[in-house]
Design a protein around this motif. Structure first.
Motif, PDB file in Angstrom:
ATOM      1  N   ASP B  75       0.838  -1.162   0.038  1.00 33.05           N
ATOM      2  CA  ASP B  75      -0.088   0.091   0.062  1.00 33.05           C
ATOM      3  C   ASP B  75       0.828   1.339  -0.124  1.00 33.05           C
ATOM      4  O   ASP B  75       1.455   1.536   1.120  1.00 33.05           O
ATOM      5  N   PHE B  76       0.973   2.146  -1.202  1.00 29.68           N
ATOM      6  CA  PHE B  76       1.879   3.257  -1.268  1.00 29.68           C
ATOM      7  C   PHE B  76       0.998   4.522  -1.064  1.00 29.68           C
ATOM      8  O   PHE B  76       1.228   5.485  -1.427  1.00 29.68           O
ATOM      9  N   GLY B  77      -0.558   4.250  -0.596  1.00 28.40           N
ATOM     10  CA  GLY B  77      -1.354   5.394  -0.736  1.00 28.40           C
ATOM     11  C   GLY B  77      -1.965   5.536  -2.043  1.00 28.40           C
ATOM     12  O   GLY B  77      -1.528   4.708  -3.018  1.00 28.40           O
ATOM     13  N   HIS B  81      -3.132  11.756  -8.997  1.00 27.90           N
ATOM     14  CA  HIS B  81      -3.585  12.125 -10.142  1.00 27.90           C
ATOM     15  C   HIS B  81      -4.884  11.407 -10.473  1.00 27.90           C
ATOM     16  O   HIS B  81      -5.854  11.828 -10.771  1.00 27.90           O
ATOM     17  N   PHE B  82      -4.760   9.981 -10.312  1.00 26.61           N
ATOM     18  CA  PHE B  82      -5.621   9.081 -10.548  1.00 26.61           C
ATOM     19  C   PHE B  82      -6.758   8.788  -9.367  1.00 26.61           C
ATOM     20  O   PHE B  82      -7.783   8.053  -9.366  1.00 26.61           O
ATOM     21  N   LYS B  83      -6.201   9.351  -8.176  1.00 24.60           N
ATOM     22  CA  LYS B  83      -7.272   8.927  -6.961  1.00 24.60           C
ATOM     23  C   LYS B  83      -7.454   7.573  -6.653  1.00 24.60           C
ATOM     24  O   LYS B  83      -8.325   7.496  -6.177  1.00 24.60           O
ATOM     25  N   THR B  84      -6.799   6.612  -7.514  1.00 20.60           N
ATOM     26  CA  THR B  84      -6.884   5.228  -6.861  1.00 20.60           C
ATOM     27  C   THR B  84      -5.410   4.608  -6.310  1.00 20.60           C
ATOM     28  O   THR B  84      -4.600   5.367  -6.423  1.00 20.60           O
ATOM     29  N   PRO B  85      -5.623   3.438  -5.598  1.00 18.65           N
ATOM     30  CA  PRO B  85      -4.441   2.988  -5.151  1.00 18.65           C
ATOM     31  C   PRO B  85      -3.103   3.082  -5.931  1.00 18.65           C
ATOM     32  O   PRO B  85      -3.444   2.635  -7.342  1.00 18.65           O
ATOM     33  N   ALA B  86      -1.890   3.249  -5.432  1.00 14.64           N
ATOM     34  CA  ALA B  86      -0.771   3.331  -6.630  1.00 14.64           C
ATOM     35  C   ALA B  86      -0.266   2.080  -7.045  1.00 14.64           C
ATOM     36  O   ALA B  86       0.038   2.242  -8.609  1.00 14.64           O
ATOM     37  N   LEU B  87      -0.229   1.142  -6.341  1.00 15.52           N
ATOM     38  CA  LEU B  87       0.525   0.077  -6.803  1.00 15.52           C
ATOM     39  C   LEU B  87      -0.173  -0.772  -7.975  1.00 15.52           C
ATOM     40  O   LEU B  87       0.328  -1.039  -8.813  1.00 15.52           O
ATOM     41  N   PRO B  88      -1.473  -0.706  -8.045  1.00 17.07           N
ATOM     42  CA  PRO B  88      -2.225  -1.712  -9.012  1.00 17.07           C
ATOM     43  C   PRO B  88      -1.910  -0.825 -10.272  1.00 17.07           C
ATOM     44  O   PRO B  88      -1.562  -1.277 -11.166  1.00 17.07           O
ATOM     45  N   LEU B  89      -1.839   0.654 -10.196  1.00 15.45           N
ATOM     46  CA  LEU B  89      -1.581   1.152 -11.463  1.00 15.45           C
ATOM     47  C   LEU B  89      -0.265   1.104 -12.291  1.00 15.45           C
ATOM     48  O   LEU B  89      -0.170   0.909 -13.117  1.00 15.45           O
ATOM     49  N   VAL B  90       0.798   0.727 -11.067  1.00  7.21           N
ATOM     50  CA  VAL B  90       2.159   0.234 -11.636  1.00  7.21           C
ATOM     51  C   VAL B  90       2.106  -1.089 -12.114  1.00  7.21           C
ATOM     52  O   VAL B  90       2.496  -1.443 -13.162  1.00  7.21           O
ATOM     53  N   LEU B  91       1.380  -1.967 -11.341  1.00  7.06           N
ATOM     54  CA  LEU B  91       1.389  -3.326 -12.011  1.00  7.06           C
ATOM     55  C   LEU B  91       0.749  -3.429 -13.206  1.00  7.06           C
ATOM     56  O   LEU B  91       0.879  -4.381 -14.118  1.00  7.06           O
ATOM     57  N   TRP B 267       2.810  15.359 -13.252  1.00  2.00           N
ATOM     58  CA  TRP B 267       1.929  15.528 -12.283  1.00  2.00           C
ATOM     59  C   TRP B 267       2.340  16.021 -10.953  1.00  2.00           C
ATOM     60  O   TRP B 267       1.312  15.971 -10.005  1.00  2.00           O
ATOM     61  N   ARG B 268       3.382  15.663 -10.576  1.00  2.00           N
ATOM     62  CA  ARG B 268       4.001  15.622  -9.154  1.00  2.00           C
ATOM     63  C   ARG B 268       3.181  14.838  -8.205  1.00  2.00           C
ATOM     64  O   ARG B 268       2.809  14.987  -7.194  1.00  2.00           O
ATOM     65  N   ASP B 269       3.051  13.610  -8.901  1.00  2.00           N
ATOM     66  CA  ASP B 269       2.315  12.667  -8.196  1.00  2.00           C
ATOM     67  C   ASP B 269       3.347  11.731  -7.502  1.00  2.00           C
ATOM     68  O   ASP B 269       3.707  10.660  -7.706  1.00  2.00           O
ATOM     69  N   PHE B 270       3.629  12.231  -6.208  1.00  2.00           N
ATOM     70  CA  PHE B 270       4.796  11.524  -5.463  1.00  2.00           C
ATOM     71  C   PHE B 270       4.366   9.893  -4.866  1.00  2.00           C
ATOM     72  O   PHE B 270       5.212   9.300  -4.964  1.00  2.00           O
ATOM     73  N   PRO B 271       3.044   9.749  -4.578  1.00  2.00           N
ATOM     74  CA  PRO B 271       2.837   8.514  -4.195  1.00  2.00           C
ATOM     75  C   PRO B 271       2.840   7.429  -5.134  1.00  2.00           C
ATOM     76  O   PRO B 271       3.505   6.449  -5.151  1.00  2.00           O
TER      77      PRO B 271
END
Lengths: 311, 306
Positions: B75-77, B81-91, B267-271
């Motif tokens: 869980d990386f928060g 930008h997408f307002k959804t959990p970060a890790l699934p976006l990466v996967l 986007w400066r989307d740090f999470p």
């Protein structure tokens, strides 16, 4: 094979010849220069880049910042609509591409030079301490060094640059610090090798004092590999700086013209006005190619072991 | 064998912890992380709200504990930008990056190793010169620029390959070639010098003098030994390719992790940036571990600690 053997005999003879005069040394160096033309090309390229950086205002009378929307998007001089006033054409705001390429050498060289300087000093200190101390301290330091070296480098440079924000000083510091582990590793290896080699021991037993040992025996042996490494690393830093600029993470575009920023700005116009991004790219390639040739050559000249095994 | 693997595993875990710590420190230490994540003209109320939401007002140790437990659970928060959990976006982006790196590596191996072998057996030949030139080019050409040039000439002018995206089967050719070129050059150099070195070894001379056929010697004695350094370089470089395709993915609009990283910087989307950094490091560490393992299987000297 026979040819190679006589060559290495010559090398050994000239190394053993303690009566060598300065002129002999110069001639010896000159022979190498001639035999390895790649090195000559590399050195020439490097000197051209340095010359361009130092004497930029003499090479071009155009300002790299002047905008002129009327003469924007002009093609290079050899195209039909081009003029010799703007040899490489102009960008989307009418800035002269040639002068921006020339002035761009300044940032590239500054990042390369100072980055390598910081990295080599830090690395030399860390590596020398690890090599001399040995034992647990050595293991701890080298553990950390290997940790950093096994990370995806580009990713971390990008990450750190995003956090710190755009400035020339930041870019230099990022490269200077993240590159220090490589210098540390090489320095440690060399210090270990030198410490275990017989000649330092012989020098001590022959009654040499420590300044003699350090300056005559250790430093010259350390210098070769470090200078070679510095050349390759400088080339890499110039490359990575342009990459950061391309992502919009290097020096702000209104401060200095840089090749990476030019590439980033020219990318949009790639298909219709290709010269805006082509020339800075060529400049990076030219510099990088030259420095790599120079590094290859330095490695051969400065390291006698490499010299013999070379084909 | 088990002990060797265990110690490597522990090293990797320590390394992973180091990565997590580094990422945490970098974002927190540089001042106000909330200001980093919002645009410059954010109001003080917005800043305060984000600080509260992200837990930046908690003591550093509490934040670190929270962050580490989150990272272990994946869980990386939420992405800003997408307002959804970060890790699934990466996967989601992982397969594209793996495909790009695999094809790039395959190209590098198929082209680089044969040229290096020929160069090593016949130093000074035409193929050898081509190989050395290729190695120099691979080392010196900025990949982002080469990518742009290929788009311009092979994509736009000649129309051979699609210039962006991942929609047709040959979309992967240009980005994979650009990504693979430096590795190709390195493989040429390494193969060449390994062949040269091993050809001079005593056991090769012995094999010759006991009357073995040259072909047997080359295939059995030389090639097997050349494979040892190659395996380790291919493993390590594959890791670098997975983590280093930022420019190439951005240029070719390849929908992988590198492209996502380039976008999230904007986007400066740090999470999201954190999630990509940590996840990519994890993959690279895993690959290094596998490489070590493969290395120790091929070369028994490593296993027994020389």
């Amino acid at each position: 094979m026979a040819d190679k053997d006589t060559k290495s005999h010559q090398t050994i003879d000239s190394l053993l010849d303690t009566e060598k005069t300065f002129k002999d040394r110069l001639a010896y160096f000159g022979r190498f220069l001639w035999r390895d033309r790649g090195g000559v090309i590399g050195l020439t390229v490097f000197l051209i880049v340095v010359f361009a950086a130092v004497f930029a205002p003499l090479i071009t009378n155009q300002s790299p910042f002047d905008q002129n929307l009327r003469s924007s998007k002009l093609p290079p001089a050899w195209k039909e609509e081009g003029t010799w006033e703007h040899p490489f054409g102009t960008d989307s705001l009418g800035k002269d591409v040639f002068s921006r390429v020339i002035y761009g050498t300044r940032v590239s060289l500054m990042v390369g030079l100072f980055g390598v300087l910081i990295a080599s000093i830090l690395g030399l200190l860390i590596g020398a301490i690890a090599g001399y101390a040995g034992g647990r301290l050595d293991a701890a330091i080298m553990g950390g060094v290997n940790l950093i070296l096994s990370l995806p480098y580009l990713l971390f440079v990008v990450f750190i640059a995003t956090v710190l924000g755009r400035s020339l000083l930041n870019v230099i510091l990022i490269f200077g610090i993240t590159d220090a582990p490589i210098f540390a590793r090489v320095t440690r290896g060399e210090v270990l090798r030198i410490r275990e080699s017989g000649y330092v021991e012989s020098a001590i037993s022959a009654g040499a004092r420590w300044p003699t040992i350090i300056f005559d025996h250790i430093i010259p042996n350390l210098l070769g590999p470090l200078i070679t490494l510095a050349t390759f690393e400088m080339s890499a830093m110039i490359f990575y700086e342009a990459g950061l600029g391309f992502l919009g993470l290097s020096v702000p575009p209104n401060e200095y013209p840089t090749w990476g920023n030019m590439l980033a700005a020219g990318r949009k116009y790639m298909t219709s006005y290709p010269w805006m991004a082509s020339f800075p790219g060529l400049a990076i390639m030219f510099t990088s190619l030259g420095m790599n040739l120079l590094g290859d050559w330095l490695r051969d000249v400065l390291d006698p072991r490499m010299r013999r095994s070379r084909k | 064998m088990g002990r060797y693997f265990l110690s490597k595993l522990i090293q990797s875990l320590v390394l992973l912890f180091g990565v997590l710590f580094l990422v945490f420190m970098m974002v927190r230490v540089t001042g106000d992380p909330a200001a980093l994540m919002l645009s410059r003209n954010a109001s003080p109320e917005q800043l305060e709200a984000l600080r509260e939401e992200m837990g930046f007002n908690d003591p550093a140790l509490v934040q670190f504990k929270h962050y580490i437990t989150g990272a272990i659970l994946g869980d990386f928060g939420n992405s800003l930008h997408f307002k959804t959990p970060a890790l699934p976006l990466v996967l989601e982006r992982l397969p594209a990056t793996v495909q790009l790196a695999s094809v790039g590596m395959l190209m590098a191996i198929i082209i680089g190793i044969p040229i290096g072998l020929v160069g090593g057996f016949t130093p000074g030949s035409v193929v050898d010169s081509i190989g050395r030139f290729l190695a120099l080019i691979g080392q010196s050409v900025p990949n982002f620029w080469l990518g742009l040039m290929m788009i311009l000439f092979l994509g736009v002018r000649l129309g051979w390959f699609p210039t962006f995206g991942r929609d047709s089967w040959n979309s992967v050719v240009m980005p994979a070639f650009v990504l693979g070129l430096p590795v190709m050059g390195q493989l040429v150099r390494l193969t060449r010098s390994a062949v040269l070195e091993i050809r001079g070894e005593d056991f090769i001379r012995t094999a010759h003098s006991k009357g073995l056929e040259p072909r047997t010697i080359y295939l059995k004695h030389v090639l097997r030994n050349v494979a040892i350094p190659l395996v380790s370089v291919i493993g390590v470089q594959f890791g670098y390719m997975l983590g280093g395709s930022i420019y190439i993915e951005a240029i070719f609009a390849w929908p992988g992790m590198g492209g996502l990283l380039a976008q999230s910087i904007g986007w400066r989307d740090f999470p999201l940036i954190q999630a990509i950094a940590v996840f990519t490091s994890l993959i690279v560490l895993l690959l290094n571990l596998l490489t070590d393992l493969a290395y120790s299987i091929i070369d028994p000297r490593i296993r027994y600690g020389r």
